[in-house]
Motif scaffolding. Structure first.
Motif, PDB file in Angstrom:
ATOM      1  N   GLY A 129       5.344  23.642 -12.238  1.00  0.00           N
ATOM      2  CA  GLY A 129       5.533  22.198 -12.179  1.00  0.00           C
ATOM      3  C   GLY A 129       4.179  21.521 -12.111  1.00  0.00           C
ATOM      4  N   TRP A 130       4.189  20.181 -11.989  1.00  0.00           N
ATOM      5  CA  TRP A 130       2.932  19.447 -11.968  1.00  0.00           C
ATOM      6  C   TRP A 130       3.109  18.141 -11.221  1.00  0.00           C
ATOM      7  N   MET A 131       1.997  17.621 -10.753  1.00  0.00           N
ATOM      8  CA  MET A 131       1.928  16.307 -10.128  1.00  0.00           C
ATOM      9  C   MET A 131       0.817  15.519 -10.808  1.00  0.00           C
ATOM     10  N   ALA A 132       1.131  14.338 -11.333  1.00  0.00           N
ATOM     11  CA  ALA A 132       0.119  13.398 -11.811  1.00  0.00           C
ATOM     12  C   ALA A 132      -0.140  12.430 -10.669  1.00  0.00           C
ATOM     13  N   LEU A 133      -1.317  12.529 -10.058  1.00  0.00           N
ATOM     14  CA  LEU A 133      -1.580  11.883  -8.783  1.00  0.00           C
ATOM     15  C   LEU A 133      -2.503  10.679  -8.918  1.00  0.00           C
ATOM     16  N   PRO A 134      -2.359   9.703  -8.006  1.00  0.00           N
ATOM     17  CA  PRO A 134      -3.408   8.694  -7.866  1.00  0.00           C
ATOM     18  C   PRO A 134      -4.728   9.375  -7.497  1.00  0.00           C
ATOM     19  N   ASP A 135      -5.816   8.837  -7.973  1.00  0.00           N
ATOM     20  CA  ASP A 135      -7.112   9.471  -7.769  1.00  0.00           C
ATOM     21  C   ASP A 135      -7.406   9.704  -6.292  1.00  0.00           C
ATOM     22  N   ARG A 136      -7.022   8.752  -5.438  1.00  0.00           N
ATOM     23  CA  ARG A 136      -7.385   8.846  -4.028  1.00  0.00           C
ATOM     24  C   ARG A 136      -6.610   9.935  -3.281  1.00  0.00           C
ATOM     25  N   LEU A 137      -5.556  10.485  -3.891  1.00  0.00           N
ATOM     26  CA  LEU A 137      -4.751  11.501  -3.203  1.00  0.00           C
ATOM     27  C   LEU A 137      -5.056  12.926  -3.645  1.00  0.00           C
ATOM     28  N   VAL A 138      -5.857  13.099  -4.683  1.00  0.00           N
ATOM     29  CA  VAL A 138      -6.056  14.431  -5.253  1.00  0.00           C
ATOM     30  C   VAL A 138      -6.643  15.391  -4.233  1.00  0.00           C
ATOM     31  N   GLY A 174       0.805  -1.205   0.000  1.00  0.00           N
ATOM     32  CA  GLY A 174       0.000   0.000   0.000  1.00  0.00           C
ATOM     33  C   GLY A 174       0.843   1.261   0.000  1.00  0.00           C
ATOM     34  N   GLY A 175       2.107   1.128  -0.367  1.00  0.00           N
ATOM     35  CA  GLY A 175       3.010   2.278  -0.387  1.00  0.00           C
ATOM     36  C   GLY A 175       2.893   3.069  -1.679  1.00  0.00           C
ATOM     37  N   TYR A 176       3.650   4.166  -1.724  1.00  0.00           N
ATOM     38  CA  TYR A 176       3.633   5.040  -2.891  1.00  0.00           C
ATOM     39  C   TYR A 176       5.057   5.314  -3.356  1.00  0.00           C
ATOM     40  N   VAL A 177       5.181   5.555  -4.665  1.00  0.00           N
ATOM     41  CA  VAL A 177       6.457   5.926  -5.267  1.00  0.00           C
ATOM     42  C   VAL A 177       6.345   7.360  -5.765  1.00  0.00           C
ATOM     43  N   LEU A 178       7.247   8.226  -5.312  1.00  0.00           N
ATOM     44  CA  LEU A 178       7.342   9.597  -5.814  1.00  0.00           C
ATOM     45  C   LEU A 178       8.396   9.603  -6.908  1.00  0.00           C
ATOM     46  N   PRO A 229      -0.492   3.886 -12.311  1.00  0.00           N
ATOM     47  CA  PRO A 229      -0.848   5.264 -11.977  1.00  0.00           C
ATOM     48  C   PRO A 229      -1.458   5.436 -10.589  1.00  0.00           C
ATOM     49  N   GLU A 230      -1.923   4.336  -9.966  1.00  0.00           N
ATOM     50  CA  GLU A 230      -2.515   4.459  -8.633  1.00  0.00           C
ATOM     51  C   GLU A 230      -1.509   4.299  -7.507  1.00  0.00           C
ATOM     52  N   ARG A 231      -0.270   3.961  -7.859  1.00  0.00           N
ATOM     53  CA  ARG A 231       0.754   3.800  -6.817  1.00  0.00           C
ATOM     54  C   ARG A 231       1.946   4.736  -7.024  1.00  0.00           C
ATOM     55  N   VAL A 232       2.024   5.385  -8.198  1.00  0.00           N
ATOM     56  CA  VAL A 232       3.157   6.255  -8.512  1.00  0.00           C
ATOM     57  C   VAL A 232       2.668   7.684  -8.689  1.00  0.00           C
ATOM     58  N   LEU A 233       3.337   8.626  -8.018  1.00  0.00           N
ATOM     59  CA  LEU A 233       3.080  10.054  -8.168  1.00  0.00           C
ATOM     60  C   LEU A 233       4.168  10.619  -9.084  1.00  0.00           C
ATOM     61  N   HIS A 234       3.787  11.016 -10.274  1.00  0.00           N
ATOM     62  CA  HIS A 234       4.736  11.523 -11.256  1.00  0.00           C
ATOM     63  C   HIS A 234       4.860  13.036 -11.084  1.00  0.00           C
ATOM     64  N   ILE A 235       6.089  13.533 -10.866  1.00  0.00           N
ATOM     65  CA  ILE A 235       6.313  14.954 -10.587  1.00  0.00           C
ATOM     66  C   ILE A 235       7.317  15.504 -11.590  1.00  0.00           C
ATOM     67  N   GLY A 236       6.962  16.595 -12.234  1.00  0.00           N
ATOM     68  CA  GLY A 236       7.854  17.223 -13.205  1.00  0.00           C
ATOM     69  C   GLY A 236       7.732  18.726 -13.154  1.00  0.00           C
ATOM     70  N   SER A 237       8.585  19.402 -13.930  1.00  0.00           N
ATOM     71  CA  SER A 237       8.556  20.865 -13.983  1.00  0.00           C
ATOM     72  C   SER A 237       9.242  21.322 -15.259  1.00  0.00           C
ATOM     73  N   VAL A 238       9.210  22.639 -15.491  1.00  0.00           N
ATOM     74  CA  VAL A 238       9.906  23.219 -16.642  1.00  0.00           C
ATOM     75  C   VAL A 238      11.224  23.866 -16.226  1.00  0.00           C
TER      76      VAL A 238
END
Length: 475
Positions: free
Chosen positions: A322-331, A275-279, A302-311
């Protein structure tokens, strides 16, 4: 109570604030206030002062009082007056340099060559294309764009990012699961500890700034071993503490190795089972030179990994986007942590980036910069190979920096000596050991972390020559 005046909007002079204090007449107080403002530099040479009548009306003085004060300061050389030009601060009136206190710092001279990692070539920012995109975006923007908005960020940008990230990085998301932030550090502040309480597993090499940020937030960090296959998730399986892990899987920072496919699968399995998450810090995913880009880890789950990027690497850190592509349950939890609008990224930059992405300008810029940075990387490798073949150049398949590893058996004194030699050549760069986690069990490696993106094209050859002069000789 001292009298003050702030120039009214209809006045012809510049805004200023005056306090009429001290002994003597009102005229003497005005002369003293104006003289002090010029002497201190608050009124710069050439500044136009208000007309007599405006200043007299605002201060409640007689017009002749102001005229006499101006005339005396003109006679003393503080002000100048010309017909049709009004009264101005005299060009030769310069502020006095304040005496330096005994404990004051001496200004540090800037290095001649900046080879610090993580900084793009600021001179290559696409000003013309960005300005054109800004004009189109602002012309087309709906009126509600300039009122209270969605804490996720502008929908135009989230739609554009969802398409772009799917196409170029293999990210699986939709606009409702994207949250705009001001960069990776801002994302960490939003996520930890409000959304993910920690502790956090991290790679044994990484940015000290991120470690300090996590320590300030009270988040313990557990370093994972690194080798030529990237971070080893075996330690995650043997530990019950971390419920999240921070990785740079496409291009480990700063060592530069990609995470092996088997290990990518292992870390996803760990997250699913526990039940962990990957940043996922995708800090320079666009800049891969020698083979097809490594896709985002987020695409595997996509439900276990939080994708983080920026310009910050691709365009400019000054944009703060920047942006975060989040699992639905964390939004919703992230939006709650984001809070009031003061922390949101500026709407005009969001609209401009959306336009930049949608009409292909971002792709064109990335392709142009990828060619430029690859050329610089090749020049760096050629120069080091020619002048110091005993050094190993690693981490060069992607990104904006390379690691010059010192020979086996070298230690921290050798790295410090190399950094001192670099400073003598006017170089700003980092030592590799500075990125080593202090609690990592693997011993630190030693070398130089050389950023090759920051200098302009005209300055880069000189920076390479200075670097070669600073490199330690072989045996």
């Amino acid at each position: 109570m001292p009298e003050s005046w702030v120039n009214s909007a209809e006045s012809l002079g510049a805004d200023l604030h005056l306090e009429l204090t001290g002994p003597g007449s009102r005229r003497a107080a005005l002369i003293r206030a104006l003289r002090d403002a010029v002497r201190s530099g608050r009124l710069a040479p050439g500044t136009r002062l208000p007309p007599y009548r405006s200043l007299a009306a605002d201060l409640g003085l007689a017009r002749n009082t102001v005229a006499d004060a101006y005339a005396e300061l003109v006679a003393e050389g503080w002000l100048s007056a010309r017909q049709g030009s009004g009264t101005r601060v005299a060009p030769r009136a310069q502020p006095l340099t304040p005496a330096r206190s005994p404990g004051a710092r001496t200004p540090v001279s800037r290095p001649a060559h900046n080879l610090l990692q993580g900084q793009p070539d600021a001179a290559s920012f696409p000003r013309t294309a960005w300005l054109a995109a800004a004009r189109r975006a602002l012309t087309a923007a709906p009126h509600d764009a300039f009122g209270p908005g969605d804490p996720r960020g502008r929908p135009e940008l989230r739609r554009a990012l969802a398409d772009y990230l799917a196409r170029t990085r293999g990210v699986r998301t939709d606009p409702e699961r994207l949250v705009i932030c001001s960069g990776f550090a801002h994302a960490l502040r939003l996520l930890l500890p409000a959304v993910l309480p920690g502790p956090l597993a991290v790679e044994s090499y990484g940015l000290p700034f991120h470690r300090r940020l996590l320590a300030t937030a009270g988040i313990p960090t557990h370093p994972l071993a690194l080798d030529e296959h990237g971070a080893d998730p075996a330690q995650l399986a043997s530990s019950t503490e971390p419920k999240a892990v921070l990785l740079t899987p496409a291009h480990q920072f700063p060592l530069g190795v990609p995470m092996h496919p088997q290990r990518r699968a292992e870390v996803i399995n760990w997250a699913r089972e526990t039940g962990g998450y990957v940043l996922e810090d995708d800090y320079d995913g666009e800049f891969r030179y020698d083979r097809k880009p490594v896709g985002a880890l987020q695409g595997l789950d996509p439900e276990r990994v939080l994708h983080i990027g920026s310009v910050s690497k691709s365009l400019s850190p000054a944009l703060r986007l920047g942006w975060m592509a989040l699992p639905d349950r964390l939004v919703e939890a992230v939006l709650a942590a984001k809070g009031e609008r003061e922390a949101w990224a500026g709407v005009t930059d969001q609209l401009t980036l959306a336009e930049f992405l949608t009409h292909g300008a971002y792709d064109r810029h990335i392709r142009r910069m990828r060619r430029r940075y690859r050329r610089r990387r090749d020049q760096l490798v050629d120069a080091v190979t020619a002048h110091a073949p005993h050094l190993t150049v690693t981490g060069i398949a992607a990104g904006l920096h390379a690691v010059l590893q010192l020979p086996d058996g070298s230690g921290e004194p050798d790295e410090r000596a190399a950094l001192r030699a670099a400073r003598r050549q006017g170089l700003a760069l980092d030592g590799l050991s500075a990125y080593h986690h202090p609690e990592a069990t693997m011993p630190p490696r030693h070398g130089l972390v050389v950023g090759y993106a920051t200098p302009s094209d005209s300055a880069f050859p000189g920076a390479l020559e200075a670097l070669c002069r600073a490199l330690p000789p072989g045996e």
